[in-house]
Structures are given as C-alpha cells and as structure tokens.
Design an enzyme around this catalytic site. Structure first.
Site, short mmCIF file in Angstrom:
data_model
loop_
_atom_site.label_atom_id
_atom_site.label_comp_id
_atom_site.label_asym_id
_atom_site.label_seq_id
_atom_site.Cartn_x
_atom_site.Cartn_y
_atom_site.Cartn_z
N ASP A 19 0.83 -1.21 0.00
CA ASP A 19 0.00 0.00 0.00
C ASP A 19 0.86 1.26 0.00
OD1 ASP A 19 -2.40 1.35 -0.04
OD2 ASP A 19 -2.65 1.33 2.14
N HIS A 36 2.07 3.40 -9.00
CA HIS A 36 1.91 1.95 -9.21
C HIS A 36 3.11 1.41 -9.98
CE1 HIS A 36 -1.98 2.29 -7.48
NE2 HIS A 36 -2.55 2.90 -8.50
N LEU A 130 10.70 -20.55 -4.89
CA LEU A 130 9.78 -19.70 -4.11
C LEU A 130 8.47 -19.64 -4.90
CD1 LEU A 130 9.14 -17.35 -1.96
CD2 LEU A 130 10.01 -15.78 -3.69
#
Ligand code: IPE
Ligand code: IPE
Ligand code: MG
Length: 248
Positions: A19, A36, A130
């Site tokens: 955020d 963004h 991962l």
C-alpha cells in the site's frame, strides 16, 4: 558458497499488502499510476529477498475486490500495468526458479489478462524455489463465500455430509489450499488494517505495519520486518513455558 539453510525464524509464508503507491506519487508530484509503476521495483526486490532468505511462499495483494470501485481510469491503467509487467518479468522469474500463481476472482479480469496469467502459471509450474502468489480481484470474504458454496455443492451432490465440514475441509476450498498459512503479514503505507485480505488464513499470523510507502519498501525494509518476526514469540494459545518446553 552454499546458500544458508533456512531456520525456523525465517517465515515459511510472507503475505504483503503493498500500500501507498498513490501517496508516493503525490509526494513526487506525479499521477497515481506513476506510483503503481514505481511499486514494481519493490515487487522485484521483495521476491528476490524472500527467495534468498528461504521463504517458501510470498503472497502479494495486487488488487482487491474493493479496488474495482476506484476511478475507471485508474483501474484500466492498473490492468495495463499488470499485463505489461507480467509480459516483461515472467521469463526472468522463471529463470530464477520462481513459481507464479494467481488467486482471486479471476473471472472478473479481461480474457487477455486471464490468458497471460494461465500462461505464466503453466510456464513456472515445475519451479520449486519460491512460490509467488499474486492476489488479484481478491477479497477474503469472496474467498470464504466461494468456499462455502463449494462445500454446499458437495453436500447437494451427496459427496459430503454437513457434519463432515470442519476447519480442514473448509481450508481445502480456500485460495491458499495446500499452502501453509502466512507466518508474517506486512502492510506498508502506514494504515493498520487488513482490508479484506486473507481473513481465514491470517488467524495466527504475526502482523507487521510500517510507514514506508510501497515504492520505498526496499531490501532493508523487508529485512527489518524479517528481523522483527524472528524476535517474536508465537504462542498459539499456549503459555510461554509450554512453548519453551516444546522447543527443547
Ligand atoms: C496500493 O496503493 C495499490 C493498490 C491498491 C492497487 P494505493 O493505490 O492504495 O496507494 P494509496 O494508499 O492511495 O497511497
Ligand atoms: C489494499 O489497499 C489492497 C491492495 C494493496 C491491493 P487499499 O489502499 O485498497 O486499502 P484501503 O481501501 O485503504 O483499506
Ligand atoms: Mg491504499
């Protein structure tokens, strides 16, 4: 030199609410979408740091079920950015042994994006270093609701009796089925709330909130969160003495 062996103080699963992109952009006198875009660097860095630390699963909240309510321009720029980033990054992720998966109400996304997401999952399915789960059009309430509906369908079909429904069965219908619950939750950007993220799976997760805006959340910031996690005592309802005895 061989990579250090992960110890129990390394979380198996880290879940992040990324955020603060909009506020980062405003602070740099840029439009929100520039924030963004700037956040992508932090995504790359978090994946790299988690892979090196021996984290098994990293879940990134990229777009919530509530984010559809944002101005149409912002939503469409975000969707273009997801498509572009996926196309640009997927081969590198694959080369680095990362398995990519998407969770959320993906049917809400464009068919082009859904197709690319499937391609990315297919390409990286065999990787084991991962697992990066990207939560898109995801909401914790959506997740629980679709799980309830799946269980109801099984009951109607006669393959499941209502009293066979327990926490394990319900967990098997959720987006995180087959994966460990998050050990460490991180939210950047200063707000201290869950915002409809993984409601069921965060039941015993360690929560970590920090003020850094997502585009500023670098390796050092993530190391700080991992360090904090390592220093916490997770009791799971037991007493400290019981935990100490169990660890002997
Ligand atoms: C998070 O950053 C990214 C998404 C929700 C898609 P924000 O866009 O929420 O940034 P702030 O909270 O407005 O600063
Ligand atoms: C949460 O951030 C969702 C994502 C980061 C994808 P928001 O910025 O949408 O959360 P609220 O609305 O401030 O709680
Ligand atoms: Mg926000």
């Amino acid at each position: 030199m061989a990579a250090p062996k992960p110890t129990s103080v390394v979380p198996r699963h880290v879940a992040i609410i990324m955020d603060g992109n909009g506020r980062w952009a405003a602070a740099h006198s840029l439009p929100r979408h520039a924030g963004h875009r700037a956040g992508l660097k932090s995504v790359r860095s978090a994946i790299e740091t988690c892979a090196k630390a021996g984290v098994e699963v990293l879940t990134l909240f990229a777009f919530s079920s509530e984010n559809w309510r944002r101005p149409r321009d912002e939503v469409s720029l975000l969707m273009s950015l997801f498509l572009e980033a996926l196309d640009r990054e997927i081969n590198d992720l694959h080369k680095n042994g990362i398995k990519v998966r998407f969770i959320g109400d993906l049917t809400q996304l464009s068919t082009a994006l859904q197709g690319r997401m499937r391609d990315a999952e297919d390409l990286t399915r065999g990787n084991a270093r991962l697992t990066v789960l990207i939560a898109m059009a995801y909401g914790g309430r959506w997740d629980l609701t679709q799980a309830a509906a799946a269980l109801a369908r099984q009951c109607v079909a006669g393959t499941l009796a209502p009293d066979q429904i327990d926490e394990v069965r319900l967990g098997q219908e959720l987006a995180l089925k087959g994966l460990p619950d998050p050990d460490l939750f991180i939210r950047t950007g200063g707000d201290q709330r869950i915002s409809n993220f993984l409601l069921w799976n965060l039941a015993y997760t360690e929560l970590y909130f920090c003020d850094a805006l997502w585009p500023d959340f670098d390796d050092a910031e993530l190391q700080r969160a991992l360090g904090q996690f390592a220093s916490r005592e997770r009791r799971f309802g037991l007493t400290s003495e019981q935990r100490a005895r169990a660890a002997e």
